[in-house]
Design a protein around this motif. Structure first.
Motif: not given
Ligand SMILES: Cc1ncc(COP(=O)(O)O)c(C=O)c1O
Ligand SMILES: [Zn+2]
Length: 426
Positions: A26-31, A44-46
């Motif tokens: 899971s991305c810590r920035e965008c989920g 999606q957002c690196f």
């Protein structure tokens, strides 16, 4: 943590890897979520990816009946259910020492030292490497690799040797000689690079993209590796008698360890293994490499990279990947990030050794000295129950203290000379 309905992957999206309770990255920035794989950046957002779980119900009794190592927490780690839990060779369940003498010296009411020098290669890095290796094996890798500031190099080379894997370890050539020897002795390929850790890390990231069977524990399998540090938080809570401390001081290099100790405490509360009592997390850095402390002091959310210059070489990461998340943890819990000079680091090593008989490497000196400073500044509460994380062994950084300590006297081999030299003892 359990995925929310909106974020959850459908069963079809999942891969067939057996990584225990891990269900996705899971991305810590965008989920955004991706299936379990050797990925570390969000498509999606690196942003950095971390492991998301569906935890089973786990009881204190189950954990207590488990192996005397980090594998007692295997149901909470991203490792196969068949993970090899060799007794005596695996990290974890290190001593939590009631540090009454150090408490008195520092003026703290109740203090514990978590002595992680007791791991197989004498630092907490054995924890993260054990988890990374177990996950890497399941993900199909065959070579264990890392860029390192020293302790990780030891842990990777040793774990690969025991597993019968090849290893490739990249270190700055300026590393302390004992850390070079204590990596090279395990065999494997050890590359000393004329550059600092941030250069070495960049080169390792390039290699990870080129060799699909090489698991760089802290690069392409970083989400799994990082989870190993949760076991430090779990153990502290279990060894305190299934409760959380009120304050903890953690040394910061990349910042991963601090964020995962925090995560470990939170998970234990959420899972009902401890009362979810409030706790405060403090970070510790050497002034010569204190980008996270500087950002904290300035009230910034982003970290300004620095060029490290400190004897605390194990913490010398000028561009710390998890720095922003360290800021989140300490701000959320009401803590702070302190920093200390190299002289204070040496004093910290000596104070811990003198009071508790524990010989820590420079990172431990940073922790003890920062705790002392945070107390003097009124940031650490002297009345709150406090834990200091001592993450590496002093035998690896002898140079830091060898000019400062030595024989009380050197005398000829005669009774008279010996008695004279001891006369001050009466
Ligand atoms: C002894 C020791 N303590 C603490 C740390 C900090 O770990 P992290 O990079 O997770 O912040 C390191 C990192 O190399 C280390 O070697
Ligand atoms: Zn993202």
């Amino acid at each position: 943590m359990t995925l929310t309905a909106a974020q959850a992957l459908s069963a079809d999206d999942r891969t067939s890897y057996d990584l225990g309770p891990a269900r996705a990255l899971s991305c810590r920035e965008c989920g955004h979520q991706v299936p379990l794989a050797a990925e570390f950046a969000c498509p999606q957002c690196f942003g950095p990816l971390e492991v998301a779980y569906d935890f089973p119900a786990v009881t204190r009794q189950q954990i207590e009946a488990g192996p005397k190592s980090i594998w007692r927490y295997r149901d909470l780690l991203p490792v196969p259910s068949t993970v090899d839990t060799h007794p005596n060779t695996e990290p974890g369940l290190t001593r939590l020492i009631e540090a009454d003498n150090l408490a008195a010296a520092l003026g703290v009411r109740k203090l514990w030292v978590k002595d992680d020098t007791g791991n197989p290669t004498h630092s907490f890095k054995d924890r993260v490497v054990a988890v990374a290796l177990a996950a890497a094996r399941e993900l199909g890798f065959t070579v264990l690799c890392c860029p390192s500031t020293g302790n990780l190099a030891n842990a990777v080379a040793a774990a690969a040797a025991r597993a019968g894997w090849d290893s490739v370890v990249l270190i700055p050539s300026s590393l302390e000689q004992p850390k070079i020897v204590t990596t090279a002795v395990y065999g494997g390929t050890l590359l000393a690079v004329d550059g600092n850790y941030d250069d070495v890390n960049r080169l390792a990231t390039e290699l990870a993209a080129e060799h699909e069977d090489w698991a760089f524990v802290n690069v392409n399998v970083r989400p799994y590796y990082a989870e190993g540090s949760k076991t430090l938080g779990y153990e502290v809570a279990e060894q305190l008698g299934w409760r959380l401390p009120e304050q903890i001081v953690v040394p910061v290099a990349s910042g991963s360890q601090l964020t995962k100790v925090d995560k470990g405490f939170t998970e234990f509360g959420t899972l009902g293994l401890v009362e979810p009592t409030p706790y405060t997390v403090f970070g510790a850095q050497a002034t010569g490499c204190s980008p996270v402390a500087s950002a904290f002091e300035a009230g910034h959310d982003v970290i300004q990279p620095v060029r490290p210059d400190t004897i605390a070489r194990s913490l010398a990461i000028g561009n710390p990947a998890d720095g922003p998340y360290v800021l989140d943890s300490v701000r959320r819990t009401g803590g702070s990030v302190g920093h200390v000079s190299d002289e204070e680091v040496v004093d910290g090593i000596r104070l811990l050794a003198r009071t508790e008989g524990v010989f820590a490497e420079t990172a431990g000196g940073v922790t003890v000295a920062t705790a002392k400073k945070l107390l003097a500044e009124g940031k650490l509460d002297p009345d709150a129950e406090t834990v200091l994380l001592i993450t590496g062994d002093g035998l690896k950084t002898l140079d830091a203290v060898s000019g400062q300590v030595g024989p009380t006297a050197t005398v000829p081999s005669s009774s008279k000379a010996v008695r004279e030299a001891l006369s001050h003892l009466g």
